[in-house]
Design an enzyme around this catalytic site. Sequence first.
Site, PDB file in Angstrom:
ATOM      1  CD  GLU A 253      -2.659  -1.207   1.983  1.00 28.79           C
ATOM      2  OE1 GLU A 253      -2.707  -0.835   3.263  1.00 28.79           O
ATOM      3  OE2 GLU A 253      -3.859  -2.059   2.492  1.00 28.79           O
TER       4      GLU A 253
ATOM      5  CD  GLU B  75      -4.743  -8.010   1.431  1.00 28.93           C
ATOM      6  OE1 GLU B  75      -5.448  -7.244   1.920  1.00 28.93           O
ATOM      7  OE2 GLU B  75      -3.191  -7.872   1.498  1.00 28.93           O
TER       8      GLU B  75
END
Length: 570
Positions: A320, A437
């Site tokens: 991220e 994910e």
Amino acid sequence: MRHTLLLMMLAVATLQGHSQEKVIYDFEGYEIGDRLPMNDLYSDKTESVAEVTADPTNPQNKVLHVTNKSWNTLIELAIGHITQGNITESYRMLAFDLYRPASDANYKQFVARLGQDTIYADAGFYDQGQAETWVAKSYIMERTDEASDKIYMGFNSVDAEYYVDNIRLIAADYGYDFTDEQQTLRYHAAKAGKNIGVAVPVSRININDESLLPTQTVFRNFNMIVAENEMKPDALQPNRGEFNFYHGDCIVDFAARHDMEVRGHTLVWHKQVPAWISSDGIKNDHGYSRDELLQIMKDHITAVVSHYKGKVSEWDVVNECLDDDQTTIRTNPLSYDLRPSVWQNVIGEDYIDSAFVYAHRADPDAQLYINDYGVEFQGKAKTQAYYNLVRRLVNDGIPVGGVGFQCHLTVGDTDSAKFDNNVKRYAPLGVECAVTELDVSMPDAYAQGAEQQQAEEYGKIASVMMNYDHCRNILVWGVTDDMSWRQGNPLIFRQTLEPKPAFFTLRDILQSAAQIADGITTPDTGATASASVDVYDLGGRPVALGLDRKDIGRLPKGIYIIDGKCTVVR
Ligand code: XIL
């Protein structure tokens, strides 16, 4: 007294929710203050009683309050009227809701006994649930021919105190039987040359007890595993220089026992950073210099990747790192903006480059991933920024081997074409793509058709992944809906471990991919086919020119371009 209780229990023995679930005790037919015997596990002697009380969280609801006065004391529940003697003929699981009051007592073991058989034991310490919250528990039952009209259950610890409610039996019919491997996800994934993975929290799933249904659901269905939290920096290095690999090692050992690949998550992130590095992942509260912080990052990466060398096949090295705001891309289409973090603020952009280099040095065989969210669909600024960043890293010779798309989605988000267009442009960069994910939240989880829509959404993502050889891994972010970090029942199993439509859609897609893969392994022996072939790798580089066609099967395992077609050699 006994007779009236039985009648009342019969009244609650209704089929609830899914037809295979039968509530045998919800205690609503009792009076507050009614008592149930508690017997010794071994002597069968009644030692004490458990009392029906009001639910500590909702006074309207009646529950059973249990206080253990001695070790191995279990509540005794009559079930003969419901099961006609043989409980395990049609039921496979015992489930109930458990509430643990705030107390320091740790339950030592969960025990349930049917007839003379102790049907399962050992809840471990992970199964206690949070204090002062109701949690649903379910345990698989061994088959037994023992007829019994009672079931005994409890947590055997001298000082255990807890509340139970909605004790239920769950039938075997889940629409699939995971003891038949052909009905599992991983069976088809492996045949398709893919990994189907799952994030597991060891705080919620006791992977050391392989008899538990959640544990079995994991290893029977998945051939890849990732730690939901246990391999993040705050978990692995809580204090400087002090590493705690225990939970990560449990996952790695579990994976080895069940022939699963392990994905490592994650080495550098702005969240779940230990406080000794930064209090919030952004502030440099300890005043580290650039060199010090680089050293800290290097030490962490080196220690962790070396520890798991050969055991973890791929790592999310940087997680991220992109800013959510990528508006500068409108004026500069090749740009990307990085999110502020302690790493970015103190070291600068090349923290990313360095992280990959350190990880590569520690384990040159590990596949190294960058990972992010909101970067799945072409046409979004962040999606383009991600591509720009990856291309920059690849062009600079940074050992980036893979691009992770988190895919935390909501029903309605997925546009197959936009995902496909995005994924396929990474292949020429020589990097893999993975869905790391996946979860698909339903805004109105109980609306008619919601689960079907969710299944379709899962299907769209998985189908794109099946089309490309540079896409090997799809991982879902959690096992059951109640364990998800998100609202909206986003996962593929219900709390009861019953598979949802999304499970079956995923399985169908894996199965068709397996059939296609099977088809293309058969070398073309048609009359028009030439006797020799030119074999290239996926990057178009020649592997064997003029190879005798009958020798295709002797090539090293892998994916090749032969006669202009993708060919899998196993
Ligand atoms: C989440 C876990 O699921 C939670 O249990 C934890 O409290 C916070 O982190 N992106 C990621 C994952 O890369 O590590 C996050 O996992 C979810 C979002």
